[in-house]
Design a protein around this motif. Structure first.
Motif, short mmCIF file in Angstrom:
data_model
loop_
_atom_site.label_atom_id
_atom_site.label_comp_id
_atom_site.label_asym_id
_atom_site.label_seq_id
_atom_site.Cartn_x
_atom_site.Cartn_y
_atom_site.Cartn_z
N LYS A 500 63.48 83.10 118.63
CA LYS A 500 63.19 81.56 118.07
C LYS A 500 61.77 81.27 118.22
O LYS A 500 60.89 80.80 117.50
CB LYS A 500 63.97 80.77 118.89
CG LYS A 500 65.56 80.69 118.46
CD LYS A 500 66.20 79.63 119.19
CE LYS A 500 67.64 79.24 118.66
NZ LYS A 500 68.38 78.31 119.22
N LYS A 501 61.05 81.71 119.25
CA LYS A 501 59.69 81.56 119.55
C LYS A 501 58.84 82.32 118.42
O LYS A 501 58.01 81.76 117.97
CB LYS A 501 59.11 82.24 120.90
CG LYS A 501 59.63 81.27 122.10
CD LYS A 501 59.11 81.78 123.38
CE LYS A 501 59.65 81.01 124.67
NZ LYS A 501 58.89 79.81 124.70
N ALA A 502 59.27 83.48 118.23
CA ALA A 502 58.64 84.32 117.38
C ALA A 502 58.63 83.64 115.77
O ALA A 502 57.94 83.51 115.03
CB ALA A 502 59.21 85.81 117.05
N LEU A 503 59.99 83.36 115.45
CA LEU A 503 60.26 82.53 114.29
C LEU A 503 59.44 81.37 114.12
O LEU A 503 58.77 81.06 113.05
CB LEU A 503 61.91 82.22 114.14
CG LEU A 503 62.16 81.27 112.98
CD1 LEU A 503 62.17 82.55 111.56
CD2 LEU A 503 63.77 80.90 112.94
N ALA A 504 59.44 80.62 114.93
CA ALA A 504 58.47 79.36 114.92
C ALA A 504 57.21 79.60 114.50
O ALA A 504 56.43 78.91 113.78
CB ALA A 504 58.64 78.49 116.16
N LYS A 505 56.57 80.50 115.37
CA LYS A 505 55.09 80.80 114.97
C LYS A 505 54.97 81.59 113.78
O LYS A 505 54.02 81.34 112.96
CB LYS A 505 54.66 81.83 116.05
CG LYS A 505 53.16 82.24 116.25
CD LYS A 505 52.26 81.06 116.57
CE LYS A 505 52.38 80.97 118.14
NZ LYS A 505 51.35 79.86 118.48
N SER A 506 56.10 82.53 113.25
CA SER A 506 55.78 83.11 111.87
C SER A 506 55.89 82.05 110.77
O SER A 506 55.27 82.34 110.06
CB SER A 506 57.06 84.10 111.62
OG SER A 506 56.87 84.63 110.50
N LYS A 507 56.46 81.08 110.89
CA LYS A 507 56.67 80.10 109.87
C LYS A 507 55.48 79.31 110.01
O LYS A 507 55.10 79.05 108.59
CB LYS A 507 57.90 79.02 110.47
CG LYS A 507 59.24 79.48 109.88
CD LYS A 507 60.35 78.50 110.25
CE LYS A 507 61.93 78.95 110.13
NZ LYS A 507 62.93 77.89 110.34
N THR A 508 54.61 79.14 111.09
CA THR A 508 53.34 78.35 110.76
C THR A 508 52.32 79.34 110.37
O THR A 508 51.12 78.91 109.59
CB THR A 508 53.14 77.76 112.04
OG1 THR A 508 52.93 78.62 113.32
CG2 THR A 508 54.05 76.74 112.38
N HIS A 509 52.21 80.69 110.65
CA HIS A 509 51.29 81.62 110.68
C HIS A 509 51.29 82.25 109.22
O HIS A 509 50.64 82.33 108.35
CB HIS A 509 51.16 82.54 111.70
CG HIS A 509 50.06 83.51 111.47
ND1 HIS A 509 48.77 83.06 111.83
CD2 HIS A 509 50.00 84.82 111.22
CE1 HIS A 509 47.99 84.29 111.51
NE2 HIS A 509 48.71 85.11 111.04
N THR A 517 59.02 86.21 108.45
CA THR A 517 60.18 85.37 108.56
C THR A 517 61.39 85.83 108.46
O THR A 517 62.27 85.59 109.13
CB THR A 517 59.70 84.05 107.91
OG1 THR A 517 58.23 83.67 108.39
CG2 THR A 517 60.59 83.01 108.23
N ALA A 518 61.57 86.39 107.14
CA ALA A 518 63.06 86.80 106.68
C ALA A 518 63.40 87.88 107.89
O ALA A 518 64.69 87.75 108.34
CB ALA A 518 63.04 87.24 105.50
N SER A 519 62.68 88.88 108.26
CA SER A 519 62.94 89.73 109.25
C SER A 519 63.40 89.48 110.50
O SER A 519 64.69 89.70 111.29
CB SER A 519 61.83 90.92 109.62
OG SER A 519 61.69 91.76 108.21
N ILE A 520 62.56 88.34 111.17
CA ILE A 520 62.91 87.61 112.38
C ILE A 520 64.29 87.15 112.31
O ILE A 520 65.19 87.05 113.23
CB ILE A 520 62.06 86.63 112.92
CG1 ILE A 520 60.70 87.21 113.08
CG2 ILE A 520 62.20 86.19 114.09
CD1 ILE A 520 59.30 86.61 113.04
N LEU A 521 64.70 86.33 111.08
CA LEU A 521 65.80 85.46 110.98
C LEU A 521 67.00 86.57 110.96
O LEU A 521 68.03 86.18 111.49
CB LEU A 521 65.55 84.73 109.55
CG LEU A 521 64.83 83.36 109.49
CD1 LEU A 521 64.69 83.10 108.12
CD2 LEU A 521 65.65 82.35 110.24
N SER A 522 66.88 87.56 110.39
CA SER A 522 67.99 88.42 110.18
C SER A 522 68.36 89.07 111.37
O SER A 522 69.24 89.18 111.87
CB SER A 522 67.44 89.61 109.11
OG SER A 522 66.69 90.59 109.89
#
Length: 891
Positions: A500-509, A517-522
């Motif tokens: 979730k931390k990686a996802l939040a940062k990926s969405k902004t960066h 972002t898709a890879s993290i979500l999967s």
């Protein structure tokens, strides 16, 4: 020329090609003696082979010397002369631009003045118009007509010349062979790889359309002025789906280029897409090094073939002459090239996509699959991508977390059988300590206590927050790796936190629609599946929404995401939806060129398990057996995928009443999993739970209780008490107590399971129905019939809604509800339900399945209540026969 003369010509040429080059002239003179026409035909055929094969370098000089004193064919010379300026169809021949063993290629232009249009026309040569050659020529027409890719020369038209010879009109390519282009333009290494990737993209398209080229070589790959690659000459291509006995399924000495022929072509074995991959390996070697991997000059055909069959190619870095080029090639490019050049087709890349992925990984400084991927290798790759960010200031603990993340990823992806926290823990620890000591300015040795990978990774999450929040790329990659590693260690809640931390940062960066972002979500979807089905589904749907916007280069990811979505549907008991999604995933894996990928077979395994739940036993067994056969061939030792598939087959045989066979498979699964990950693996929860249920059905209750208790204990450690996995195992323990007639204990476990499931599941989830069913069965046994009836009615409603009205599980519900109605005196309702359950059993289950005996036994009890003793006796005798088929006589 008649057939007998043609056979004689072919025989002489075959023998010539087996001789050293310097002996050819004398041999032809001897064999042809004073027969000029025979000598002319032999010369022309040998000429066509040399022109099309290209297996001797500097051949033009040799040919001019060799043919000076041999007579030319008047017919052939006059044909070439006469065609210049002539019309063929709507085109006028301008000049000859090339020739092969079968056809001559001319440049032509549109001659009806409708528009200016340059084309290439290939006409079968006089003297070569045998029935077989004409068939091959027309085959090329058919193949080209079905291929529409910018990297493949297009087919425009076709027909017959006025004198009856077939021709095809193709796209005219004003280009030069790819190797010549690279030399003349002094292309850099990256430019050469970029051109080669264009070749791969075009050939992948051909393979996807079931076409193997079989004669790839630089002369058939042109590069035009705009740096676009075009593949030519599909004349000896093979259609993968062809079953025609006359199709070109053999090699034949004159239908391949020895310099680029794969070992299986020389041995005249089955030709597959791996054959093209071998030729691509040689072409890649030539582009990288500038020379052929084998020294075939001045070798007879036999000698050349023996070299190809038996000699290992050198590493490109060893063959290169420039020190700088040696350095560039060493490592990844060596491994990629040599994997494509392996003698055994099964040892090469399994498809063009895998080769492309490795080249992309090399260019992005990511680990390539062609290398074994040791911890140090992956760590080196990480440093190369993030030299500025990874400093000593991030600390020893963070360094450990990064490396163990990559170490775990390697274990998951590359089929190592290491035990992360047992057999390899000390090895990994020592390696990490050495790295820390070498980079610690104070030179102090680490003296901390032995701690687990899970603890290190979890601690690394907080450390990253404080020390890397200002370096988003490293922060995202690190936490993504930590989350993925924690998921593979069954630390699902900790994995969720990191991801979730990686996802939040990926969405902004990177943005909300990025591949990252898709890879993290999967992975997040997989990690939370055991915690919340609804959350898992939303994550994977978000990932799919992103990947659906991408082009076909991400087909493999799309397939993976559909498979994950199918899993979330299965966990929500939406088995029909799940089956459709797994089938969609399978079609995407095939389209992506991953028909033989372990990822595809893992998805097929899950599909089989879903089909078991849908009572599609034949389809399920077929799919699961395919998966097991693949894994047994693919893995050289114990592997979690082998364990999983044996478990799935075990579940299938449980459903069909073959408990002995089921237990054998389940025990094998458990044994493999213990070898790999120890006694607290998440997979063991399912394996032990299923064993417990089988032993309950076999009335071996002590064994059942042992496995049920072990499963519950592991579920608590891995998932926690507020999880579906723990609730499932509560049910199993409760069922053991019910069978032992310890009703108070059974009720306690069942009620706890119901409370957990009611919090976590939707009202129509079949898992909730299982909990209600077991609780209702206990109520029935202790005589609370009206309350039992209410719960069984709930169960029947849920299963009808989720599984469909004809599912065997629905029949089980009907049968049990009918037995309660019998005890309550509602005989007509009971009889109707018994009859319907019997019809479903007879349609869906094997003849002697114990459920059919159970149904007859309960119907006999109803007949006794109604004093119809003849019918009761008949049903009891049949039920007894079925029970004896399934159980020991003392059961």
């Amino acid at each position: 020329m008649d057939k007998e003369s043609w056979v004689k010509v072919e025989t002489i040429v075959d023998r010539v090609l087996d001789l050293p080059r310097e002996d050819w002239r004398a041999f032809i003179e001897k064999e042809c003696q004073d027969t000029p026409r025979l000598k002319s035909e032999v010369t022309l055929l040998l000429d066509s082979i040399l022109s099309s094969d290209g297996w001797l370098e500097n051949i033009l000089n040799f040919e001019s010397d060799f043919y000076d004193d041999l007579p030319k064919s008047d017919d052939y010379s006059s044909l070439e002369h006469s065609l210049i300026g002539e019309k063929v169809g709507a085109y006028t021949i301008i000049k000859k631009i090339g020739e092969g063993g079968m056809g001559t290629v001319y440049q032509a232009e549109r001659s009806d003045e409708e528009f200016e249009h340059q084309v290439a026309i290939k006409i079968i040569r006089h003297g070569r118009a045998t029935p077989d050659n004409i068939r091959r020529f027309r085959r090329e027409q058919d193949i080209l007509a079905g291929l529409h890719h910018r990297g493949i020369a297009r087919l425009y038209d076709g027909g017959m010349t006025d004198d009856g010879y077939p021709y095809i009109v193709m796209e005219y390519i004003s280009g030069i062979p790819i190797d010549q282009y690279c030399r003349e333009n002094s292309c850099s290494l990256q430019e050469r790889i970029a051109l080669f990737k264009q070749v791969l993209e075009a050939l992948r398209y051909a393979h996807e359309n079931l076409v193997i080229h079989r004669d790839l070589k630089p002369d058939n790959i042109l590069v035009d002025e705009s740096k676009e690659v075009k593949i030519l000459d599909f004349g000896i291509s093979k259609l993968l789906e062809s079953n025609d006995e006359n199709s070109l399924t053999y090699t034949g000495a004159r239908l391949l280029t020895p310099r680029y022929a794969a070992p299986e072509q020389i041995k005249q074995e089955n030709i597959t897409t791996a054959t093209d991959l071998y030729a691509l390996g040689i072409i890649l070697f030539e582009l990288l090094v500038g020379t052929h991997p084998f020294s075939l000059d001045k070798k007879s055909r036999y000698e050349a073939e023996q070299i190809i069959l038996n000699q290992s190619p050198p590493r490109p870095s060893n063959a290169a002459t420039s020190p700088d080029r040696k350095k560039e090639l060493k490592g990844d490019l060596d491994a990629i090239t040599l994997k494509a050049l392996r003698k055994d087709p099964d040892d090469r890349y399994r498809g063009i996509t895998e080769l492309l992925d490795d080249l992309r990984s090399y260019q992005q400084d990511l680990p390539v699959n062609a290398r074994k991927g040791s911890t140090s290798y992956r760590m080196t790759k990480f440093y190369k991508r993030n030299k500025k960010g990874l400093t000593i200031a991030t600390g020893f603990l963070l360094l450990i977390a990064v490396i163990i993340g990559f170490y775990t990823q390697r274990v998951t992806q590359e089929r190592n059988q290491a035990k992360i926290e047992a057999e390899k823990a000390e090895e990994v620890k020592n390696f990490l300590v050495d790295i820390f000591n070498s980079s610690n300015p104070g030179g102090k040795e680490y003296s901390g206590n032995e701690i687990s990978a899970r603890d290190l990774l979890t601690a690394g999450i907080e450390r990253a927050d404080t020390e890397l929040s200002h370096q988003p790329q490293i922060y995202i990659e690190l936490l993504f790796s930590i989350g993925d590693a924690l998921y593979n260690l069954d630390a699902h809640k900790e994995a969720e936190k990191a991801l979730k931390k990686a996802l939040a940062k990926s969405k902004t960066h990177y943005g909300t629609d990025s591949i990252q972002t898709a890879s993290i979500l999967s992975v997040l979807a997989k990690a939370v599946t055991s915690i919340s089905h609804e959350d898992a589904q939303q994550y994977i749907l978000d990932a799919l929404a992103i990947i659906e916007k991408q082009d076909d280069q991400y087909l493999n990811k799309k397939a993976e995401y559909y498979s994950i979505w199918a899993d979330t549907k299965a966990r929500q008991s939406a088995f029909r939806d799940s089956e459709k999604l797994y089938l969609k995933a399978d079609s995407l894996y095939i389209k992506a060129g991953e028909s033989n990928s372990p990822f595809r077979y893992a998805s097929l395994d899950n599909l089989g398990e879903v089909q078991v739940r849908l009572a599609k036993y034949k389809e399920a067994e077929s799919n699961l057996q395919k998966v097991l056969d693949f894994y047994q061939d693919y893995y050289s030792g114990p592997h979690s995928n082998l364990a999983s598939t044996q478990y799935s087959l075990g579940h299938l045989y449980t459903q069909t009443g073959d408990y002995s066979r089921s237990n054998q498979l389940l025990l094998k699964s458990a044994d493999i999993q213990i070898q790999l990950t120890g006694q607290t693996s998440a997979s063991l929860v399912n394996y032990y739970g299923s064993l417990a249920l089988n032993y309950i059905r076999l009335n071996q209750l002590d064994e059942a209780q042992k496995y049920a208790a072990d499963a519950l204990d592991i579920a608590e450690k891995v998932y926690g008490k507020d999880s579906m996995a723990y609730a499932y195992r509560l049910n199993t323990v409760g069922l053991v107590y019910l069978k032992k007639e310890q009703y108070d204990e059974a009720m306690e476990y069942y009620l706890e399971a119901i409370h957990i499931k009611e919090r976590l599941l939707k009202p129509y989830d079949t898992s909730l129905a299982v909990a209600y069913y077991n609780y209702a069965a206990t109520l029935q046994d202790i005589g609370e019939l009206h309350k039992a009836k209410q719960y069984f009615e709930k169960v029947l409603e849920i299963d009808r809604h989720s599984l469909g009205p004809e599912n065997p599980d629905v029949a089980i519900d009907m049968n049990r509800l009918a037995s309660v109605l019998t005890e309550l005196g509602e005989y007509n309702k009971a009889a109707g339900l018994f009859k319907k359950a019997q019809e479903i059993y007879e349609d869906k289950l094997p003849e002697n399945h114990f459920r059919r005996g159970e149904n007859l036994l309960d119907q006999a009890k109803l007949a006794i209540k109604k004093r119809d003793l003849d019918q009761a006796g008949q049903k009891l005798r049949t039920a007894k026969s079925i029970y004896l088929h399934n159980f020991n006589s003392d059961h």
